[in-house]
Design a protein around this motif. Structure first.
Motif, PDB file in Angstrom:
ATOM      1  N   SER A 120       0.826  -1.208   0.000  1.00  0.00           N
ATOM      2  CA  SER A 120       0.000   0.000   0.000  1.00  0.00           C
ATOM      3  C   SER A 120       0.861   1.259   0.000  1.00  0.00           C
ATOM      4  CB  SER A 120      -0.934  -0.002   1.207  1.00  0.00           C
ATOM      5  OG  SER A 120      -0.211   0.089   2.421  1.00  0.00           O
ATOM      6  N   ALA A 121       1.982   1.241   0.719  1.00  0.00           N
ATOM      7  CA  ALA A 121       2.879   2.393   0.742  1.00  0.00           C
ATOM      8  C   ALA A 121       3.480   2.651  -0.635  1.00  0.00           C
ATOM      9  CB  ALA A 121       3.993   2.171   1.766  1.00  0.00           C
ATOM     10  N   ILE A 122       3.891   1.585  -1.329  1.00  0.00           N
ATOM     11  CA  ILE A 122       4.446   1.750  -2.679  1.00  0.00           C
ATOM     12  C   ILE A 122       3.390   2.330  -3.616  1.00  0.00           C
ATOM     13  CG2 ILE A 122       5.357   0.515  -4.687  1.00  0.00           C
ATOM     14  CD1 ILE A 122       6.703  -1.425  -2.724  1.00  0.00           C
ATOM     15  N   GLY A 123       2.135   1.874  -3.476  1.00  0.00           N
ATOM     16  CA  GLY A 123       1.052   2.424  -4.287  1.00  0.00           C
ATOM     17  C   GLY A 123       0.829   3.900  -4.016  1.00  0.00           C
ATOM     18  N   ILE A 124       0.871   4.287  -2.735  1.00  0.00           N
ATOM     19  CA  ILE A 124       0.679   5.695  -2.366  1.00  0.00           C
ATOM     20  C   ILE A 124       1.801   6.562  -2.932  1.00  0.00           C
ATOM     21  CG2 ILE A 124       0.718   7.297  -0.410  1.00  0.00           C
ATOM     22  CD1 ILE A 124      -0.729   5.094   1.203  1.00  0.00           C
ATOM     23  N   GLN A 125       3.041   6.097  -2.797  1.00  0.00           N
ATOM     24  CA  GLN A 125       4.175   6.875  -3.318  1.00  0.00           C
ATOM     25  C   GLN A 125       4.141   6.952  -4.841  1.00  0.00           C
ATOM     26  OE1 GLN A 125       5.997   8.642  -1.376  1.00  0.00           O
ATOM     27  NE2 GLN A 125       5.209   7.750   0.519  1.00  0.00           N
ATOM     28  N   ALA A 126       3.754   5.875  -5.501  1.00  0.00           N
ATOM     29  CA  ALA A 126       3.666   5.887  -6.964  1.00  0.00           C
ATOM     30  C   ALA A 126       2.594   6.868  -7.429  1.00  0.00           C
ATOM     31  CB  ALA A 126       3.364   4.479  -7.485  1.00  0.00           C
ATOM     32  N   LEU A 127       1.497   6.948  -6.693  1.00  0.00           N
ATOM     33  CA  LEU A 127       0.439   7.901  -7.032  1.00  0.00           C
ATOM     34  C   LEU A 127       0.977   9.329  -6.995  1.00  0.00           C
ATOM     35  CD1 LEU A 127      -2.582   8.533  -7.559  1.00  0.00           C
ATOM     36  CD2 LEU A 127      -2.883   8.598  -5.069  1.00  0.00           C
ATOM     37  N   GLY A 128       1.736   9.643  -5.967  1.00  0.00           N
ATOM     38  CA  GLY A 128       2.311  10.979  -5.878  1.00  0.00           C
ATOM     39  C   GLY A 128       3.355  11.236  -6.939  1.00  0.00           C
ATOM     40  N   ALA A 129       4.052  10.180  -7.371  1.00  0.00           N
ATOM     41  CA  ALA A 129       5.101  10.347  -8.360  1.00  0.00           C
ATOM     42  C   ALA A 129       4.548  10.657  -9.745  1.00  0.00           C
ATOM     43  CB  ALA A 129       5.968   9.086  -8.420  1.00  0.00           C
ATOM     44  N   VAL A 130       3.410  10.067 -10.084  1.00  0.00           N
ATOM     45  CA  VAL A 130       2.913  10.205 -11.463  1.00  0.00           C
ATOM     46  C   VAL A 130       1.757  11.180 -11.593  1.00  0.00           C
ATOM     47  CG1 VAL A 130       3.633   7.854 -12.015  1.00  0.00           C
ATOM     48  CG2 VAL A 130       1.284   8.269 -11.255  1.00  0.00           C
ATOM     49  N   SER A 131       1.160  11.631 -10.487  1.00  0.00           N
ATOM     50  CA  SER A 131       0.015  12.535 -10.606  1.00  0.00           C
ATOM     51  C   SER A 131       0.469  13.986 -10.510  1.00  0.00           C
ATOM     52  CB  SER A 131      -1.022  12.232  -9.521  1.00  0.00           C
ATOM     53  OG  SER A 131      -0.469  12.439  -8.240  1.00  0.00           O
ATOM     54  N   ASP A 132      -0.334  14.850 -11.076  1.00  0.00           N
ATOM     55  CA  ASP A 132      -0.019  16.271 -11.114  1.00  0.00           C
ATOM     56  C   ASP A 132      -0.379  16.901  -9.772  1.00  0.00           C
ATOM     57  OD1 ASP A 132       0.419  18.903 -11.799  1.00  0.00           O
ATOM     58  OD2 ASP A 132      -1.552  19.142 -12.711  1.00  0.00           O
ATOM     59  N   ILE A 133       0.619  17.272  -8.988  1.00  0.00           N
ATOM     60  CA  ILE A 133       0.348  17.868  -7.676  1.00  0.00           C
ATOM     61  C   ILE A 133       0.482  19.382  -7.714  1.00  0.00           C
ATOM     62  CG2 ILE A 133       1.184  15.801  -6.502  1.00  0.00           C
ATOM     63  CD1 ILE A 133       3.591  17.548  -5.575  1.00  0.00           C
ATOM     64  N   TYR A 134       0.727  19.972  -8.884  1.00  0.00           N
ATOM     65  CA  TYR A 134       0.945  21.408  -8.985  1.00  0.00           C
ATOM     66  C   TYR A 134      -0.172  22.161  -9.697  1.00  0.00           C
ATOM     67  CZ  TYR A 134       5.694  20.370  -7.573  1.00  0.00           C
ATOM     68  OH  TYR A 134       6.786  19.943  -6.888  1.00  0.00           O
TER      69      TYR A 134
END
Length: 466
Positions: A389-403
């Motif tokens: 679940s942690a890897i999934g959460i970090q991957a979401l932040g890596a590929v999604s537009d947070i800006y």
């Protein structure tokens, strides 16, 4: 098959794989226009400034010049990423300029992300080498991958070349040097250079290093003195640059930007007297909490015991393990206490607990005796589930537009029914960051630069330009 397994067990192989994963979120590389911009066929720059010769800088309607890494504050152009990060990025940009002839916004951002990816991949390499001296090779490699993909090392390194990306590698280097029975001249040179850079990257690292170095004074005095010599050079170099460009040894680009941001919000200081909201938020906040973004670290609370820190079948490794775990716990405690006193403990525009990313590799070292103590099948299964679940959460932040303006960090969302000076933990006036990005997922596009909002403007002003 044995050859494949042996090949997959090499740290160098996984280091390259991790670099590819950290750079993968630069999804706009598939665009021909962006490729052309990176390699000089086109430029988004409206003007040029004298940073690394032709570093691209834009001019806004008020005449202020700014860029992805530079900003005009009270008439002065300052770097929000500091001297150390600029020095680490400079070789990539200078090589690019030598070969291509022009540095564009896209190329600057691309090579900065390359530096961040390389820094965290090197941190993984050092972490595994350290862990191999404390536990089995297989466990060291597996936990190293958990660190590289399941902590904010992944989400942060994939988004920006924050100070924390470079700092993880620089802070691990002294520990790596202390654990080696003998240290060659090249190793001593790396240690010295890392300690010069670590202060230039982030001056507050001085406090973290004090906690890291202290337990090694009696057994590695010569190497500790070498590290302190490097730190001294870094401190004097930063003081000279500060005096040269900003008029005082204690004033630097990052502090100017911080003071400016604080003044805009009507605050008197970037620091607060009550650390408890920050402590609660850094650990448990749904949108910034360490235990939310890396939930497997909950095992540290449930299974870590002082009696297990030095426990090892090999008596020769017991004292070594105790010293490593003591210095790691000290560094994390100092980092947690330090940033709990900041008014903006959230870390600003980021994914997860950015301010605790420096301490992520050291927390993972503390996890070694915990994992060794897991015996029951259900505890192992739960640990694996939380890691996934942690890897999934970090991957979401890596590929999604947070800006982008519509993102959770974006201007049109962040002010929703909320006082901008209020950073209370567990503020659920808007959905937690993870939930928001699952509901309104959009690929990262900040390589184009125009998706990055200006924190000092209104939502209408920082909407993406056509």
């Amino acid at each position: 098959m044995k050859d494949v397994v042996r090949f997959a067990g090499h740290r160098w192989v996984w280091m390259l794989v991790l670099m590819a994963l950290y750079l993968f979120p630069v999804t706009t590389l598939v665009s021909g226009d962006t490729l052309a911009s990176i390699f000089g066929a086109a430029s988004m720059a409206d003007g040029q400034a004298g940073f690394l010769d032709n570093y691209p800088v834009r001019t806004d309607a008020q005449g202020n010049r700014y860029s992805w890494a530079l900003e005009t504050v009270d008439g002065r152009i300052v770097s929000g990423f500091g001297v150390g990060v600029s020095l680490l990025i400079a070789p990539f940009l200078l090589l690019h300029k030598t070969l291509i002839g022009v540095i564009t916004f896209e190329s600057a951002i691309f090579w900065a992300k390359m530096m961040a990816a390389l820094s965290v991949a090197l941190a993984f390499f050092l972490w595994v080498d350290i862990a191999r001296r404390l536990t089995s090779r297989r466990r060291a490699l597996l936990l190293g991958l958990v660190y590289a993909l399941g902590t904010s090392a992944y989400g942060i390194a994939s988004q920006e070349p924050w100070h924390q990306s470079a700092n993880q590698c620089l802070l691990l280097l002294p520990l790596w040097a202390f654990l080696r029975p003998s240290l060659r001249l090249s190793g001593r040179a790396f240690l010295f250079a890392a300690m010069v850079l670590v202060f230039l990257v982030r001056p507050t690292s001085l406090l973290l290093l004090a906690a890291l170095l202290l337990p090694w004074w009696r057994v590695r005095r010569g190497r500790v003195l070498l590290a302190l010599a490097g730190l001294t050079i870094g401190v004097f170099a930063q003081a000279w640059l500060n005096t040269r460009y900003f008029g005082a040894p204690w004033v630097f680009g990052q502090s100017i930007m911080s003071d400016h941001s604080v003044a805009l919000r009507g605050l008197t200081s970037p620091w607060v007297w009550n650390p408890f909201p920050g402590l609660l938020g850094l650990l448990t906040d749904p949108s910034r909490g360490l235990l939310v973004y890396s939930p497997f670290l909950l095992f540290l609370l449930a299974w870590l015991r002082p009696s297990r820190l030095g426990c090892d079948p090999d008596p020769a490794r017991q004292a070594l393990r105790r010293r490593v775990f003591l210095s790691s716990a000290g560094l994390f405690t100092v980092a947690l206490a330090l940033y709990a006193f900041r008014w903006e403990w959230t870390g600003g525009y980021c994914w997860g607990p950015r301010f605790l990313t420096d301490a992520a590799p050291f927390l993972m070292l503390l996890l070694i005796p915990v994992v060794e103590s897991l015996r029951r099948r259900w505890t192992k299964a739960l640990f694996v589930l939380l890691v996934v679940s942690a890897i999934g959460i970090q991957a979401l932040g890596a590929v999604s537009d947070i800006y982008g303006p519509e993102s959770w960090n974006g201007s049109s969302r962040r002010q929703s029914d909320r006082d901008p000076t209020d950073h209370s933990p567990w503020d659920l006036s808007r959905p937690p960051q993870i939930i928001h990005h699952l509901r309104f997922f959009k690929w990262e596009e900040d390589l184009h630069f125009n998706a990055i909002p200006d924190p000092h403007t209104t939502p209408e002003e920082d909407a993406p330009t056509p």
